[in-house]
Design a protein around this motif. Structure first.
Motif, PDB file in Angstrom:
ATOM      1  N   THR A 118      46.367  53.403   8.913  1.00  0.00           N
ATOM      2  CA  THR A 118      46.693  52.300   8.443  1.00  0.00           C
ATOM      3  C   THR A 118      47.658  52.172   8.133  1.00  0.00           C
ATOM      4  O   THR A 118      47.550  50.224   7.869  1.00  0.00           O
ATOM      5  CB  THR A 118      46.164  53.317   6.316  1.00  0.00           C
ATOM      6  OG1 THR A 118      47.903  53.867   6.457  1.00  0.00           O
ATOM      7  CG2 THR A 118      45.213  53.995   6.502  1.00  0.00           C
ATOM      8  N   MET A 119      48.973  51.895   8.636  1.00  0.00           N
ATOM      9  CA  MET A 119      50.506  51.129   8.619  1.00  0.00           C
ATOM     10  C   MET A 119      50.480  49.889  10.182  1.00  0.00           C
ATOM     11  O   MET A 119      50.392  49.237   9.987  1.00  0.00           O
ATOM     12  CB  MET A 119      51.138  52.515   8.631  1.00  0.00           C
ATOM     13  CG  MET A 119      52.189  53.467   7.312  1.00  0.00           C
ATOM     14  SD  MET A 119      53.155  53.982   7.956  1.00  0.00           S
ATOM     15  CE  MET A 119      54.175  53.554   8.917  1.00  0.00           C
ATOM     16  N   ILE A 120      49.420  51.296  10.696  1.00  0.00           N
ATOM     17  CA  ILE A 120      49.864  50.264  12.379  1.00  0.00           C
ATOM     18  C   ILE A 120      48.296  49.085  11.610  1.00  0.00           C
ATOM     19  O   ILE A 120      48.466  47.507  12.312  1.00  0.00           O
ATOM     20  CB  ILE A 120      48.731  50.870  13.408  1.00  0.00           C
ATOM     21  CG1 ILE A 120      50.029  51.559  13.946  1.00  0.00           C
ATOM     22  CG2 ILE A 120      48.544  50.140  14.352  1.00  0.00           C
ATOM     23  CD1 ILE A 120      48.967  52.217  15.486  1.00  0.00           C
ATOM     24  N   ALA A 121      47.580  49.585  10.741  1.00  0.00           N
ATOM     25  CA  ALA A 121      46.434  48.113  10.965  1.00  0.00           C
ATOM     26  C   ALA A 121      46.558  47.412   9.764  1.00  0.00           C
ATOM     27  O   ALA A 121      46.874  46.151  10.102  1.00  0.00           O
ATOM     28  CB  ALA A 121      45.294  49.019  10.220  1.00  0.00           C
ATOM     29  N   ALA A 163      46.407  58.690  14.849  1.00  0.00           N
ATOM     30  CA  ALA A 163      45.404  57.882  13.770  1.00  0.00           C
ATOM     31  C   ALA A 163      45.491  56.396  14.025  1.00  0.00           C
ATOM     32  O   ALA A 163      44.529  55.602  13.123  1.00  0.00           O
ATOM     33  CB  ALA A 163      44.548  58.069  12.339  1.00  0.00           C
ATOM     34  N   CYS A 164      45.627  55.818  14.929  1.00  0.00           N
ATOM     35  CA  CYS A 164      45.860  54.409  15.398  1.00  0.00           C
ATOM     36  C   CYS A 164      44.220  54.328  15.199  1.00  0.00           C
ATOM     37  O   CYS A 164      43.383  54.617  16.537  1.00  0.00           O
ATOM     38  CB  CYS A 164      46.961  54.707  16.348  1.00  0.00           C
ATOM     39  SG  CYS A 164      46.593  52.791  16.938  1.00  0.00           S
ATOM     40  N   PRO A 165      43.828  52.996  15.081  1.00  0.00           N
ATOM     41  CA  PRO A 165      42.727  52.336  15.600  1.00  0.00           C
ATOM     42  C   PRO A 165      42.605  52.113  16.682  1.00  0.00           C
ATOM     43  O   PRO A 165      42.817  50.757  17.357  1.00  0.00           O
ATOM     44  CB  PRO A 165      42.505  51.068  14.434  1.00  0.00           C
ATOM     45  CG  PRO A 165      42.705  51.751  13.203  1.00  0.00           C
ATOM     46  CD  PRO A 165      44.421  51.910  13.745  1.00  0.00           C
ATOM     47  N   ALA A 166      41.425  52.562  17.915  1.00  0.00           N
ATOM     48  CA  ALA A 166      41.561  52.621  19.167  1.00  0.00           C
ATOM     49  C   ALA A 166      41.307  51.580  19.350  1.00  0.00           C
ATOM     50  O   ALA A 166      41.561  49.990  20.382  1.00  0.00           O
ATOM     51  CB  ALA A 166      39.932  53.086  19.634  1.00  0.00           C
TER      52      ALA A 166
END
Length: 529
Positions: free
Chosen positions: A271-274, A297-300
């Motif tokens: 969520t932080m990456i997004a 859980a980084c979104p691909a």
């Protein structure tokens, strides 16, 4: 790497203090706190704890935000052989009382801003609670000690005669720590870590492989969470590195804090990456000293874009506080979007709801075989029913949905509880959220099932817009037409100012589900479903 499995964390800090002396262990808001200082504070607090009768078989809580003394208190508990319970600072009322009672906490360390919450639940506690108050801010005034010694300023402990040395004869079966789950679907469960067979030791050994003595490891995640307390903090301790501690995550200040601290590594949640990718671009986005980012859980869909924009390399990892020690890692040896494969000699499977193996490409729950191995089994404190449900027939059930490719690389597909049944098909909430979050004006979203007029469930999405933006539900629905299969298209879209979240940035979906289909939710016409 120097590691002795029989060495407690209290002993380890003392040894590191002898070795590194004045080297900064913690950087915090422009100040440095050396290994010697943190160890001295831990020894004094440990001496204070023992003088109050706290040691083995006693339970001590820490209800504090991110400040350096948090770690001094944490290590003090490990010096005396007590059980430490890091407590989520956002807990209130019954939730806070539940953890204090469930764990059996009789001494708690907190800060002035949280005293009111403790006072509010005192009449619901099973035992008297001695409260020690630490400073949250440098110039803060602490309350004076009460006449019955049930309220004590931390300065009393910091001025106490230091414990001569950390205890060495602690029973290996004694509980060293209770790490409570987030409790997004109900009351949290306390995961047991023992002095002799602590899963934390395995986790920190793994993390140590990624950190060197000259690293500065940054975290803005709360210290009551395993990512900060175990993965980051204990990696720093074992490597003799430096911890750059921030009070909390701020998307607008994140990269400036990275640059100011000269951090060389940090951990992040998906969520932080997004959220960081939704921030306005800055000329200094790629200017820093970071060598390594460990992601969960980084979104691909934004993995490579994040690496390119911020000039970093992602290492994707998977593990859970109640995962039984299973860890996966993608260090570039697996496709983008994959969490890699379980490390070590672990027997694992992906199964459907009936316990049958699923084929490649199909989501199934990740389970692994514990086989009586104490370091693999999951024990929930004072909760035999949950413990029995977690490990069945020797297999630990993660509750996480994964799918595998033909080479057995794993891909996270969401929580089991996040799966919906729509149009005769299983729908992953993560799949829906990933598509919704690609809409330019969306900051974050939460997808879940609501009762359908036609049986089964309809997909409902609650959306938080980017700051200064608005989200048009019809435009979002149109955007999703070629992003999701028909049965996964949202039937309802609701716009909110902010999603309810835990301190570790997980959306509290059960609150949204309990509200159901609200009057302000947009409903898709039949033809667009």
């Amino acid at each position: 790497m120097r590691f002795r499995p029989d060495r407690t964390l209290g002993e380890e800090l003392a040894i590191k203090a002898e070795r590194y002396h004045s080297k900064p262990y913690i950087q915090f808001e422009g100040q440095s706190f050396s290994y010697e200082l943190i160890n001295d504070q831990a020894a004094r607090i440990a001496g204070f704890m023992e003088s109050k009768g706290f040691g083995e078989d006693k339970v001590i809580g820490i209800l504090m935000p991110n400040v350096p003394t948090y770690l001094s208190i944490f290590f003090a508990t490990q010096r005396v052989g007590a059980t430490v319970v890091p407590i989520n600072t956002s807990l209130k009322d019954d939730g806070l009382a539940y953890i204090i009672n469930n764990a059996g906490i009789t001494q708690i360390y907190t800060v002035p801003s949280l005293l009111a919450e403790l006072d509010r639940v005192r009449d619901r506690l099973d035992q008297p609670l001695q409260t020690v108050v630490a400073k949250e801010f440098k110039d803060e005034t602490l309350p004076e000690a009460s006449s019955d010694s049930m309220l004590i300023p931390l300065t009393t402990a910091l001025n106490h005669k230091p414990q001569a040395a950390p205890r060495k004869n602690i029973n290996p079966k004694s509980v060293s720590m209770l790490m409570y789950t987030s409790g997004t679907t109900g009351y949290p469960k306390g995961v047991v870590y023992r002095y002799g067979t602590s899963q934390a030791k395995m986790t920190r050994i793994l993390a140590h492989m990624l950190i060197a003595e000259d690293d500065i490891y940054y975290t803005c995640l709360p210290l009551f969470h395993a990512n900060a307390l175990i993965v980051t903090n204990l990696s720093v301790l074992y490597a003799g590195a430096t911890l750059a501690l921030s009070r909390k995550f701020s998307a607008s200040k994140f990269w400036q804090e990275i640059r100011d601290s000269r951090a060389t590594a940090f951990n992040t949640l998906g969520t932080m990456i997004a959220i960081l990718m939704k921030q306005p671009e800055h000329p200094l986005d790629g200017t820093h000293h970071v060598r390594r980012v460990v992601s969960a859980a980084c979104p691909a869909a934004i993995w490579e874009a994040f690496e390119k924009r911020f000039n970093v390399n992602l290492i994707e990892s998977f593990g859970a506080v109640d995962g039984g020690g299973i860890v996966t890692m993608n260090v570039g040896n697996a496709p983008v979007g994959s969490i890699g494969k379980p490390l070590g000699k672990v027997k694992w499977r992906l199964v459907d709801e009936h316990g049958n193996d699923v084929p490649a490409g199909q989501p199934g729950e990740l389970i692994h075989f514990a086989g009586g191995n104490a370091t693999r089994e999951v024990d929930y404190y004072n909760n035999e029913k949950a413990s029995a449900e977690k490990t069945r027939g020797g297999w630990v059930h993660s509750g996480d949905l994964m799918w595998r490719d033909e080479k057995n690389f794993l891909y996270f597909a969401g929580r089991n509880s996040d799966s919906m049944r729509c149009g005769g098909e299983n729908v992953s909430a993560l799949e829906v959220e990933s598509a919704v979050n690609r809409f330019s004006s969306v900051l974050e979203s939460a997808a879940f099932g609501v009762p359908s007029e036609l049986a089964e469930e309809d997909v409902m999405v609650v959306v938080q817009p980017r700051e200064g933006d608005t989200v048009n539900p019809e435009a979002l629905a149109d955007f999703l037409k070629d992003k999701l299969p028909k049965h996964a298209q949202p039937r309802y879209i609701r716009i909110v100012n902010a999603l309810p979240k835990t301190e570790t940035h997980r959306v509290i979906k059960h609150l949204l589900k309990s509200e159901g289909i609200t009057s302000d939710a947009w409903k898709a016409p039949e033809r667009s479903r």
